[in-house]
Design a protein around this motif. Sequence first.
Motif, PDB file in Angstrom:
ATOM      1  N   ALA A   1       0.833  -1.206   0.000  1.00  0.00           N
ATOM      2  CA  ALA A   1       0.000   0.000   0.000  1.00  0.00           C
ATOM      3  C   ALA A   1       0.869   1.257   0.000  1.00  0.00           C
ATOM      4  O   ALA A   1       0.564   2.244  -0.684  1.00  0.00           O
ATOM      5  CB  ALA A   1      -0.925  -0.006   1.214  1.00  0.00           C
ATOM      6  N   LYS A   2       1.977   1.224   0.750  1.00  0.00           N
ATOM      7  CA  LYS A   2       2.898   2.362   0.747  1.00  0.00           C
ATOM      8  C   LYS A   2       3.507   2.548  -0.643  1.00  0.00           C
ATOM      9  O   LYS A   2       3.666   3.676  -1.114  1.00  0.00           O
ATOM     10  CB  LYS A   2       3.991   2.140   1.783  1.00  0.00           C
ATOM     11  CG  LYS A   2       3.535   2.307   3.222  1.00  0.00           C
ATOM     12  CD  LYS A   2       4.692   2.096   4.188  1.00  0.00           C
ATOM     13  CE  LYS A   2       4.245   2.298   5.632  1.00  0.00           C
ATOM     14  NZ  LYS A   2       5.362   2.045   6.581  1.00  0.00           N
ATOM     15  N   LYS A   3       3.843   1.434  -1.273  1.00  0.00           N
ATOM     16  CA  LYS A   3       4.438   1.507  -2.616  1.00  0.00           C
ATOM     17  C   LYS A   3       3.454   2.102  -3.612  1.00  0.00           C
ATOM     18  O   LYS A   3       3.822   2.968  -4.424  1.00  0.00           O
ATOM     19  CB  LYS A   3       4.867   0.119  -3.060  1.00  0.00           C
ATOM     20  CG  LYS A   3       5.585   0.095  -4.405  1.00  0.00           C
ATOM     21  CD  LYS A   3       6.076  -1.303  -4.745  1.00  0.00           C
ATOM     22  CE  LYS A   3       6.836  -1.307  -6.084  1.00  0.00           C
ATOM     23  NZ  LYS A   3       7.331  -2.663  -6.426  1.00  0.00           N
ATOM     24  N   LEU A   4       2.203   1.670  -3.568  1.00  0.00           N
ATOM     25  CA  LEU A   4       1.193   2.216  -4.476  1.00  0.00           C
ATOM     26  C   LEU A   4       0.973   3.705  -4.202  1.00  0.00           C
ATOM     27  O   LEU A   4       0.785   4.497  -5.127  1.00  0.00           O
ATOM     28  CB  LEU A   4      -0.119   1.448  -4.338  1.00  0.00           C
ATOM     29  CG  LEU A   4      -0.163   0.061  -4.980  1.00  0.00           C
ATOM     30  CD1 LEU A   4      -1.497  -0.611  -4.702  1.00  0.00           C
ATOM     31  CD2 LEU A   4       0.073   0.143  -6.482  1.00  0.00           C
ATOM     32  N   SER A   5       0.970   4.083  -2.935  1.00  0.00           N
ATOM     33  CA  SER A   5       0.805   5.486  -2.583  1.00  0.00           C
ATOM     34  C   SER A   5       1.948   6.309  -3.175  1.00  0.00           C
ATOM     35  O   SER A   5       1.733   7.389  -3.738  1.00  0.00           O
ATOM     36  CB  SER A   5       0.784   5.658  -1.062  1.00  0.00           C
ATOM     37  OG  SER A   5      -0.312   4.981  -0.488  1.00  0.00           O
TER      38      SER A   5
END
Length: 262
Positions: free
Chosen positions: A250-254
């Motif tokens: 999720a951090k990577k997508l953000s």
Amino acid sequence: MSTTDKTNPTVKSADRVLDIFELFAEAEVQELSLMDISRRLELPTSSVFKILHNLVHRGYLEKDENGKMFRLGYKIFQIGAKYAQHTSLTTEFQHVAQQIVSEVNEAVYLSIRSGRNILYIAEKQSTHPVRFVSHLGMQLPLHTTAMGKLFLSTLSGDKLEELYRESDLLGLLTDTTISEWNVLTEHLQEIRRTGVAFSNGEAVQGVRCVAAPIVNANQEMIAAMSISIPTSRWKEETWSQMTELVVQAAKKLSWIHYYQPG
């Protein structure tokens, strides 16, 4: 009558349909009555009545149990989900989700909020014969899912009260669906503290989920992703691994979708 005159009624009807959709999109409330719509659009109630019931019949609007209030229907969200499949967020999701499936071989999902529901817009399935299978455009109540509880955790107490009445939590999907307001608020407090949400068979019997938020550059939550696992395959060490994987993904997508220039 000229050719132009003959086509005007069709164009006018199309404009009115679009005006109604835009009204719902911009309204501060989720439900509007026939009189509300007629007054705000300055249209005759007889004309609006016919359009509304056509839209209900086609699934673009829904009526409440009393048949007096209208809200956006499932068809709108299905179209939105199809559109979302072509955005860069869902494209990037497929890449990170495949990495997760390669590591733990469990299903990964992406959702956005749709009123009091989450709307599934992308998924990557495991290869196990026993698994929870969603479909694009599927909706589930926010308070029954890990991803949905993430969205609820971003709302203030006043906003939550506007969104729910206590009776709204009484529709049980499974034996473990949250049905008490104080239990839900405890869950939300813990999510705000940890930044991660869990569900234990609350939407689908025998399926556990862990979810993390996808945020924009202003740290506003715009989507959620989760990993699901049947309780028959649940192990504490696998659960810890899934939690770490979904948080990092999720951090990577953000970062990829909302922070990178260009």
